[in-house]
Design a protein around this motif. Structure first.
Motif, PDB file in Angstrom:
ATOM      1  N   UNK A  45       0.797  -1.220   0.000  1.00  0.00           N
ATOM      2  CA  UNK A  45       0.000   0.000   0.000  1.00  0.00           C
ATOM      3  C   UNK A  45       0.830   1.272   0.000  1.00  0.00           C
ATOM      4  N   UNK A  52       4.201   1.607  -0.717  1.00  0.00           N
ATOM      5  CA  UNK A  52       5.121   1.669  -1.853  1.00  0.00           C
ATOM      6  C   UNK A  52       4.450   1.289  -3.160  1.00  0.00           C
ATOM      7  N   UNK A  53       3.224   0.751  -3.078  1.00  0.00           N
ATOM      8  CA  UNK A  53       2.508   0.256  -4.261  1.00  0.00           C
ATOM      9  C   UNK A  53       3.413  -0.671  -5.074  1.00  0.00           C
ATOM     10  N   UNK A  54       4.230  -1.450  -4.371  1.00  0.00           N
ATOM     11  CA  UNK A  54       5.185  -2.310  -5.057  1.00  0.00           C
ATOM     12  C   UNK A  54       4.758  -3.763  -4.858  1.00  0.00           C
TER      13      UNK A  54
END
Lengths: 305, 365
Positions: A264, A266-268
């Motif tokens: 969430x 780092x959206x990684x």
């Protein structure tokens, strides 16, 4: 035996074995492969938020791109290993305390008269009728500075200002032990209940004191229940997110929180998937070792004349 | 991949009870922040249109973004914060353009705010302003005064001066668990650009935050509303609308908890939350009807009064409750408004650095 009958039997045997394998394949292997696939990609601003592994190059060649950088990352930054270690420690603490509390409880239920056992077991399972999340929220009300425990202690005059229980590792341990206790009690009960109690009588008749009867007869006979209960508690406890998030303090670093950050903040998704794959490897390796050890044990036993 | 997508779409359609894009938009799935709408808005909309609303909540932009990233979220209306979230989500193709011919109430919107939003959403094609509020401080005034009678209530010193904040450690300090709302004021307190993306600046801010860390009991983004209202904490850093909710809950509870909400004099971050329709929304027609409904000044004024935030509707202020209209945190004076800043989106490497520093601040690792 006729040929067709042999064939029928072979088919039956195949189906019996195939069903659990299909189950494992659909519910464990397939999701794992999807996660493993994402872990070899890189993040992108898109839906879904990662680059495809397979793409067409300009000259029409089909290109498979595998990024192993994510795996390098989680081993180069100590924060991931620290999170794993702290999650393993939390899970181990949970196993020890659920066992210490659950064993006497399961023993107590298993030694009641038959018509008492079902209602007592029902009491163990009753909390499942309320959502786990709500039950953990209830613990906030019990543990918080203006909550039930502090209120009672202040009213009794034992303390004059509230104890800081909520948002500590102690609160996490309380919540975890509370949440996972039924998973320990049920398998223990199942093993204790079907134990041959006449063996205990025999041990007593031969002059063993109660402590020795327990140590040398009850405990070894219930060992499979202890192993089953411990695994049932340990495995979900390692990945536990809700309890540390709600009852823990800000310094409670867990693998669940690390996954949340990667997904969430780092959206990684690729790095998050890498963390998840590593977690599965971490959990499956000891299980395989245990299985191997057990299989060897069975073999040596059957080798005996 | 296409088979998977089709299957997922089918599952999503089953879950929301209608085929995607079906003409009979009798259902509307809204995904909004907690404590962020007037309680009678949804029933009034259902009554006016006959559309059945299902309403879900989140407490962090990250949660919303996670759901939308996976695709086929099933939601028809979502409420992201403009910067950096909605801005980059438009770039990633999350949202569909609004058919403004179906929004006759569009003219009520605040032109100044729309102009500000154009920088992120060219031609205001995808977004409609919902509410706007500020990241501020909230106090349990009596407890603070008791501990430090001369407390600098109007200054960032309360939170970011380690010597001041440590005095309130015992009575409870809560900071938003969101680096994007905490790094800007820390940078500002250090005399740096609050919107700085430089690694060295972020590290300086992290060093400051590590100094105040021992005084912080909890990093969280929604529990602090109740904790502040119940007197479990005495100092909070978070959204002004949340703080105001806490203040009024404390008054309703009548337990003598007295809360004050303050915009720091050094400046504060103004954020705009916007309405958007996801590209794969199953009921876009119903979504447009809801957006048009909520753009009536009387309707949005109810929400504005209830959740104590300024609406993006220029004609709504006369309908806002007198108490909210007079509140300088909801409608700051023009002088205060000038001290408010907005932040811009950053690249993934900066996000990763900020998240990593945030973990280090919180856990020490």
């Amino acid at each position: 035996m006729s040929v067709s009958e042999t064939r029928k039997r072979a088919l039956g045997r195949f189906l019996v074995i195939a069903i659990p394998f299909i189950w494992l394949g659909a519910l464990f292997l397939a999701p794992f492969l999807i996660v493993a696939k994402i872990s070899l990609s890189t993040a992108a601003v898109a839906i879904p938020p990662y680059e495809p592994l397979i793409s067409w190059a300009e000259d029409g060649a089909l290109v498979l791109t595998l990024h192993v950088g994510n795996y390098k990352l989680i081993f180069s930054d100590p924060v991931y290993l620290i999170a794993y270690a702290s999650s393993l420690r939390n899970a181990a603490v949970t196993v020890v305390f659920t066992l210490l509390l659950g064993y006497p409880l399961a023993y107590f239920i298993a030694t009641r008269r038959e018509n008492w056992r079902a209602p007592l077991l029902l009491l163990v399972m009753l909390p499942f009728w309320t959502s786990f999340l709500i039950r953990i929220y209830a613990w906030i009300g019990i543990l918080k500075p203006n909550g039930v425990i502090n209120g009672v202690l202040i009213w009794l005059g034992l303390i004059d200002k509230p104890l800081m229980i909520l948002n500590t590792n102690f609160a996490v341990a309380v919540g975890m032990v509370y949440g996972y206790l039924p998973f320990m009690v049920l398998p223990l009960y199942a093993h204790l209940e079907k134990m041959d109690w006449s063996l205990l009588e025999a041990a007593r008749d031969l002059g063993a004191k109660p402590a020795r009867v327990f140590r040398e007869v009850t405990l070894p006979l219930s060992a499979p229940g202890i192993v089953a209960g411990s695994l049932l508690v340990f495995i979900p406890a390692v990945g536990e997110y809700i309890v540390p998030a709600l009852l823990g303090g800000p310094d409670t670093l867990t693998i669940g929180a690390t996954l949340w950050n990667e997904f969430f903040s780092n959206r990684d998704w690729p790095v998050a998937s890498t963390v998840a794959v590593a977690l599965i490897a971490l959990l499956v390796a000891p299980l395989l070792a245990l299985q191997h050890h057990r299989a060897k044990g069975v073999k040596t036993m059957s080798d005996k004349p | 991949m296409n088979i998977t997508k089709t299957l997922l779409a089918g599952v999503a359609a089953l879950m929301v009870g209608a085929a995607p894009g079906s003409a009979a938009d009798a259902v509307l799935n809204i995904y909004n922040w907690n404590d962020y709408i007037a309680p009678d808005t949804v029933p009034a909309f259902e009554k006016a249109t006959g559309i059945k609303v299902s309403y879900d909540l989140y407490d962090a932009n990250e949660t919303l973004e996670g759901k939308l990233s996976a695709g086929n979220s099933g939601y028809d209306i979502v409420v992201p914060t403009l910067v950096p979230f909605a801005a980059r989500q438009i770039k990633a193709g999350f949202y569909q353009p609004l058919d403004k011919s179906k929004l006759p109430n569009y003219g009520h919107l605040d032109k100044g705010l729309l102009a500000r939003m154009e920088a992120q959403d060219s031609g205001n094609a995808h977004l409609v302003p919902w509410l706007s509020a500020i990241v501020v401080m909230g106090y349990n005034v009596d407890k603070i005064k008791q501990i430090m009678p001369e407390a600098p209530l109007d200054s960032l010193r309360m939170v970011f001066d380690p010597k001041v904040v440590e005095k309130f450690k015992e009575c409870g300090v809560s900071i938003m668990d969101s680096p994007t709302e905490v790094f800007p004021p820390a940078l500002l307190w250090l005399g740096l650009n609050p919107d700085s993306k430089k690694a060295e600046d972020l590290k300086k801010a992290a060093d400051l935050l590590k100094q105040i860390r021992p005084s912080v009991r909890r990093f969280d983004s929604s529990e602090y509303i109740n904790a502040l209202a119940d007197g479990d904490i005495c100092l909070a850093w978070g959204y002004s609308s949340d703080m105001e909710v806490a203040k009024h809950r404390a008054i309703e509870a009548g337990k003598g908890v007295n809360i004050s909400v303050v915009i720091p004099k050094e400046g504060a971050e103004r954020y705009i939350d916007v309405l958007a329709i996801p590209k794969d929304a199953p009921h876009p027609e119903a979504a447009l009807k809801f957006i048009n409904f909520i753009m009536q000044p009387e309707e949005i004024a109810k929400t504005s009064s209830k959740v104590y935030a300024m609406s993006g509707n220029a004609d709504a202020k006369p309908f806002v409750s007198p108490e909210a209209a007079a509140d300088p945190v909801i409608f700051p004076s023009p002088e205060v408004e000038k001290t408010l800043f907005t932040i811009t989106a950053s690249d993934p490497a900066t996000d990763r650095l900020r998240t990593r520093l945030w973990t280090e601040i919180k856990t020490g690792h």
